[in-house]
Design a protein around this motif. Structure first.
Motif, PDB file in Angstrom:
ATOM      1  N   PHE A  66     -38.764 -24.075 -12.165  1.00 58.53           N
ATOM      2  CA  PHE A  66     -39.141 -24.257 -10.760  1.00 58.53           C
ATOM      3  C   PHE A  66     -40.179 -25.356 -10.633  1.00 58.53           C
ATOM      4  O   PHE A  66     -40.058 -26.254  -9.796  1.00 58.53           O
ATOM      5  N   ALA A  67     -41.206 -25.271 -11.456  1.00 54.21           N
ATOM      6  CA  ALA A  67     -42.306 -26.234 -11.388  1.00 54.21           C
ATOM      7  C   ALA A  67     -41.807 -27.648 -11.664  1.00 54.21           C
ATOM      8  O   ALA A  67     -42.194 -28.589 -10.966  1.00 54.21           O
ATOM      9  N   ALA A  68     -40.946 -27.800 -12.663  1.00 57.29           N
ATOM     10  CA  ALA A  68     -40.419 -29.131 -12.978  1.00 57.29           C
ATOM     11  C   ALA A  68     -39.618 -29.701 -11.811  1.00 57.29           C
ATOM     12  O   ALA A  68     -39.802 -30.857 -11.422  1.00 57.29           O
ATOM     13  N   LEU A  69     -38.751 -28.882 -11.227  1.00 55.55           N
ATOM     14  CA  LEU A  69     -37.936 -29.350 -10.104  1.00 55.55           C
ATOM     15  C   LEU A  69     -38.774 -29.669  -8.869  1.00 55.55           C
ATOM     16  O   LEU A  69     -38.600 -30.713  -8.243  1.00 55.55           O
ATOM     17  N   VAL A  70     -39.686 -28.774  -8.535  1.00 54.54           N
ATOM     18  CA  VAL A  70     -40.502 -28.965  -7.336  1.00 54.54           C
ATOM     19  C   VAL A  70     -41.409 -30.168  -7.486  1.00 54.54           C
ATOM     20  O   VAL A  70     -41.527 -30.992  -6.580  1.00 54.54           O
ATOM     21  N   ARG A  71     -42.028 -30.302  -8.635  1.00 55.46           N
ATOM     22  CA  ARG A  71     -42.961 -31.416  -8.818  1.00 55.46           C
ATOM     23  C   ARG A  71     -42.270 -32.765  -8.841  1.00 55.46           C
ATOM     24  O   ARG A  71     -42.818 -33.747  -8.365  1.00 55.46           O
ATOM     25  N   LYS A  72     -41.084 -32.810  -9.394  1.00 58.31           N
ATOM     26  CA  LYS A  72     -40.358 -34.081  -9.421  1.00 58.31           C
ATOM     27  C   LYS A  72     -39.857 -34.477  -8.042  1.00 58.31           C
ATOM     28  O   LYS A  72     -39.745 -35.653  -7.731  1.00 58.31           O
ATOM     29  N   SER A  73     -39.566 -33.495  -7.203  1.00 57.01           N
ATOM     30  CA  SER A  73     -39.037 -33.813  -5.875  1.00 57.01           C
ATOM     31  C   SER A  73     -40.119 -33.912  -4.810  1.00 57.01           C
ATOM     32  O   SER A  73     -39.859 -34.418  -3.725  1.00 57.01           O
TER      33      SER A  73
ATOM     34  N   PRO B 243     -47.668 -27.255 -16.706  1.00 59.33           N
ATOM     35  CA  PRO B 243     -48.470 -28.454 -16.945  1.00 59.33           C
ATOM     36  C   PRO B 243     -48.923 -28.611 -18.399  1.00 59.33           C
ATOM     37  O   PRO B 243     -49.099 -29.717 -18.872  1.00 59.33           O
ATOM     38  N   ILE B 244     -49.081 -27.507 -19.105  1.00 58.05           N
ATOM     39  CA  ILE B 244     -49.573 -27.591 -20.483  1.00 58.05           C
ATOM     40  C   ILE B 244     -48.422 -27.709 -21.485  1.00 58.05           C
ATOM     41  O   ILE B 244     -48.481 -28.509 -22.411  1.00 58.05           O
ATOM     42  N   LEU B 245     -47.356 -26.936 -21.285  1.00 61.67           N
ATOM     43  CA  LEU B 245     -46.259 -26.913 -22.261  1.00 61.67           C
ATOM     44  C   LEU B 245     -45.012 -27.662 -21.813  1.00 61.67           C
ATOM     45  O   LEU B 245     -44.140 -27.943 -22.618  1.00 61.67           O
ATOM     46  N   GLY B 246     -44.885 -27.951 -20.537  1.00 65.49           N
ATOM     47  CA  GLY B 246     -43.683 -28.591 -20.033  1.00 65.49           C
ATOM     48  C   GLY B 246     -42.592 -27.565 -19.765  1.00 65.49           C
ATOM     49  O   GLY B 246     -42.735 -26.383 -20.071  1.00 65.49           O
ATOM     50  N   ALA B 247     -41.491 -28.031 -19.212  1.00 68.10           N
ATOM     51  CA  ALA B 247     -40.409 -27.120 -18.829  1.00 68.10           C
ATOM     52  C   ALA B 247     -39.727 -26.493 -20.038  1.00 68.10           C
ATOM     53  O   ALA B 247     -39.461 -25.292 -20.062  1.00 68.10           O
ATOM     54  N   LYS B 248     -39.452 -27.289 -21.056  1.00 67.79           N
ATOM     55  CA  LYS B 248     -38.718 -26.787 -22.227  1.00 67.79           C
ATOM     56  C   LYS B 248     -39.524 -25.725 -22.978  1.00 67.79           C
ATOM     57  O   LYS B 248     -39.072 -24.591 -23.137  1.00 67.79           O
ATOM     58  N   TYR B 249     -40.711 -26.082 -23.445  1.00 66.77           N
ATOM     59  CA  TYR B 249     -41.515 -25.133 -24.218  1.00 66.77           C
ATOM     60  C   TYR B 249     -42.080 -24.021 -23.343  1.00 66.77           C
ATOM     61  O   TYR B 249     -42.264 -22.895 -23.802  1.00 66.77           O
ATOM     62  N   GLY B 250     -42.355 -24.322 -22.092  1.00 67.58           N
ATOM     63  CA  GLY B 250     -42.798 -23.289 -21.164  1.00 67.58           C
ATOM     64  C   GLY B 250     -41.731 -22.235 -20.959  1.00 67.58           C
ATOM     65  O   GLY B 250     -42.021 -21.034 -20.886  1.00 67.58           O
ATOM     66  N   SER B 251     -40.484 -22.671 -20.893  1.00 66.93           N
ATOM     67  CA  SER B 251     -39.373 -21.725 -20.758  1.00 66.93           C
ATOM     68  C   SER B 251     -39.202 -20.885 -22.019  1.00 66.93           C
ATOM     69  O   SER B 251     -38.912 -19.697 -21.942  1.00 66.93           O
ATOM     70  N   TRP B 252     -39.372 -21.514 -23.175  1.00 65.12           N
ATOM     71  CA  TRP B 252     -39.308 -20.756 -24.424  1.00 65.12           C
ATOM     72  C   TRP B 252     -40.370 -19.675 -24.427  1.00 65.12           C
ATOM     73  O   TRP B 252     -40.109 -18.528 -24.790  1.00 65.12           O
ATOM     74  N   LEU B 253     -41.573 -20.055 -24.032  1.00 65.23           N
ATOM     75  CA  LEU B 253     -42.686 -19.105 -24.014  1.00 65.23           C
ATOM     76  C   LEU B 253     -42.405 -17.939 -23.077  1.00 65.23           C
ATOM     77  O   LEU B 253     -42.536 -16.774 -23.461  1.00 65.23           O
ATOM     78  N   THR B 254     -42.018 -18.232 -21.846  1.00 65.51           N
ATOM     79  CA  THR B 254     -41.810 -17.161 -20.872  1.00 65.51           C
ATOM     80  C   THR B 254     -40.622 -16.284 -21.252  1.00 65.51           C
ATOM     81  O   THR B 254     -40.652 -15.070 -21.049  1.00 65.51           O
TER      82      THR B 254
ATOM     83  N   THR C 204     -41.907  -4.198 -10.290  1.00 65.18           N
ATOM     84  CA  THR C 204     -42.555  -5.489 -10.556  1.00 65.18           C
ATOM     85  C   THR C 204     -41.764  -6.355 -11.534  1.00 65.18           C
ATOM     86  O   THR C 204     -42.163  -7.486 -11.819  1.00 65.18           O
ATOM     87  N   PHE C 205     -40.643  -5.870 -12.046  1.00 68.85           N
ATOM     88  CA  PHE C 205     -39.867  -6.641 -13.013  1.00 68.85           C
ATOM     89  C   PHE C 205     -39.323  -7.941 -12.415  1.00 68.85           C
ATOM     90  O   PHE C 205     -39.142  -8.922 -13.126  1.00 68.85           O
ATOM     91  N   GLY C 206     -39.088  -7.966 -11.128  1.00 69.57           N
ATOM     92  CA  GLY C 206     -38.611  -9.195 -10.486  1.00 69.57           C
ATOM     93  C   GLY C 206     -39.592 -10.345 -10.642  1.00 69.57           C
ATOM     94  O   GLY C 206     -39.198 -11.508 -10.760  1.00 69.57           O
ATOM     95  N   PHE C 207     -40.880 -10.021 -10.666  1.00 71.03           N
ATOM     96  CA  PHE C 207     -41.884 -11.057 -10.891  1.00 71.03           C
ATOM     97  C   PHE C 207     -41.787 -11.601 -12.309  1.00 71.03           C
ATOM     98  O   PHE C 207     -41.961 -12.796 -12.532  1.00 71.03           O
ATOM     99  N   LEU C 208     -41.492 -10.737 -13.269  1.00 68.72           N
ATOM    100  CA  LEU C 208     -41.330 -11.200 -14.649  1.00 68.72           C
ATOM    101  C   LEU C 208     -40.118 -12.116 -14.774  1.00 68.72           C
ATOM    102  O   LEU C 208     -40.153 -13.098 -15.514  1.00 68.72           O
ATOM    103  N   ILE C 209     -39.056 -11.799 -14.052  1.00 74.31           N
ATOM    104  CA  ILE C 209     -37.884 -12.685 -14.032  1.00 74.31           C
ATOM    105  C   ILE C 209     -38.284 -14.037 -13.439  1.00 74.31           C
ATOM    106  O   ILE C 209     -37.958 -15.092 -13.983  1.00 74.31           O
ATOM    107  N   ALA C 210     -39.000 -14.000 -12.326  1.00 70.09           N
ATOM    108  CA  ALA C 210     -39.440 -15.243 -11.681  1.00 70.09           C
ATOM    109  C   ALA C 210     -40.384 -16.028 -12.595  1.00 70.09           C
ATOM    110  O   ALA C 210     -40.301 -17.261 -12.656  1.00 70.09           O
ATOM    111  N   PHE C 211     -41.255 -15.336 -13.318  1.00 72.01           N
ATOM    112  CA  PHE C 211     -42.160 -16.021 -14.243  1.00 72.01           C
ATOM    113  C   PHE C 211     -41.377 -16.722 -15.345  1.00 72.01           C
ATOM    114  O   PHE C 211     -41.762 -17.793 -15.795  1.00 72.01           O
ATOM    115  N   THR C 212     -40.282 -16.113 -15.773  1.00 78.56           N
ATOM    116  CA  THR C 212     -39.453 -16.714 -16.817  1.00 78.56           C
ATOM    117  C   THR C 212     -38.810 -18.010 -16.316  1.00 78.56           C
ATOM    118  O   THR C 212     -38.651 -18.969 -17.061  1.00 78.56           O
TER     119      THR C 212
END
Length: 190
Positions: A104-111, A53-64, A91-99
């Motif tokens: 995920f958020a962009a797709l889910v929220r748009k649909s 919500p703060i950075l968007g999908a593009k910059y949020g992905s860069w950050l993660t 717990t590394f799988g959670f870090l992958i999911a966070f990345t």
């Protein structure tokens, strides 16, 4: 080509948001309570849900992605350290999911049109769908590492389920409050 100060301001502002958010992710990962059998309860999940919500999908992905790579290169920014061997942590799988979370958020929220007339319920439902995805990826990775790297899946299966359920239920509560905060933050930003 003409100099465009407006674009420089937006880029600088975005880079500052990314830097601040990177620091918040590091701090939130260190606010962690270890629970039995390879897990942590941390505030990182709450902060990760504010990235899109703060950075968007593009910059949020860069950050993660920057966060993940920095930790794998050795910076001790994950809950229990960092370095390339961290991929063998359960717990590394959670870090992958966070990345992947900003996408995920962009797709889910748009649909998600179920509660389109009620912003809070729509956002909360979207966040819960994303939380389920994050936990499924994290849990699957955890089981994979325990079975093939640690080799102890039979002895910990029941407790693993209990600790994962506890972690998930705590995150469900956190996400409720994150959703309330998110709507207030977005209202102030815009």
């Amino acid at each position: 080509m003409m100099y465009q100060p407006m674009n420089a301001r937006i880029n600088t502002q975005t880079m500052c948001k990314i830097g601040i958010y990177f620091a918040l992710l590091v701090v939130s990962s260190k606010v962690a309570i270890p629970i039995p059998f390879y897990d942590y309860i941390s505030l990182q999940t709450a902060f990760i849900f504010l990235v899109y919500p703060i950075l968007g999908a593009k910059y949020g992905s860069w950050l993660t992605f920057l966060y993940l790579v920095s930790g794998l290169l050795g910076l001790p920014i994950f809950a229990s350290g960092g370095g390339p061997s961290y991929i063998f942590k359960t717990t590394f799988g959670f870090l992958i999911a966070f990345t992947l979370m900003p996408f995920f958020a962009a797709l889910v929220r748009k649909s998600n049109k179920l509660f389109s007339h009620h912003r809070f319920l729509n956002t909360l439902l979207s966040n819960y769908v994303c939380l389920i995805i994050v936990h499924l990826i994290g849990f699957a990775y955890k089981c994979f590492i325990i079975k093939f790297y640690i080799g102890d899946i039979i002895n910990v299966t029941g407790i693993l389920g209990i600790t994962s359920l506890l972690d998930f239920l705590i995150d469900v509560g956190l996400i409720f409050f994150v959703t309330l905060s998110e709507l207030q933050i977005i209202k102030r930003i815009h």
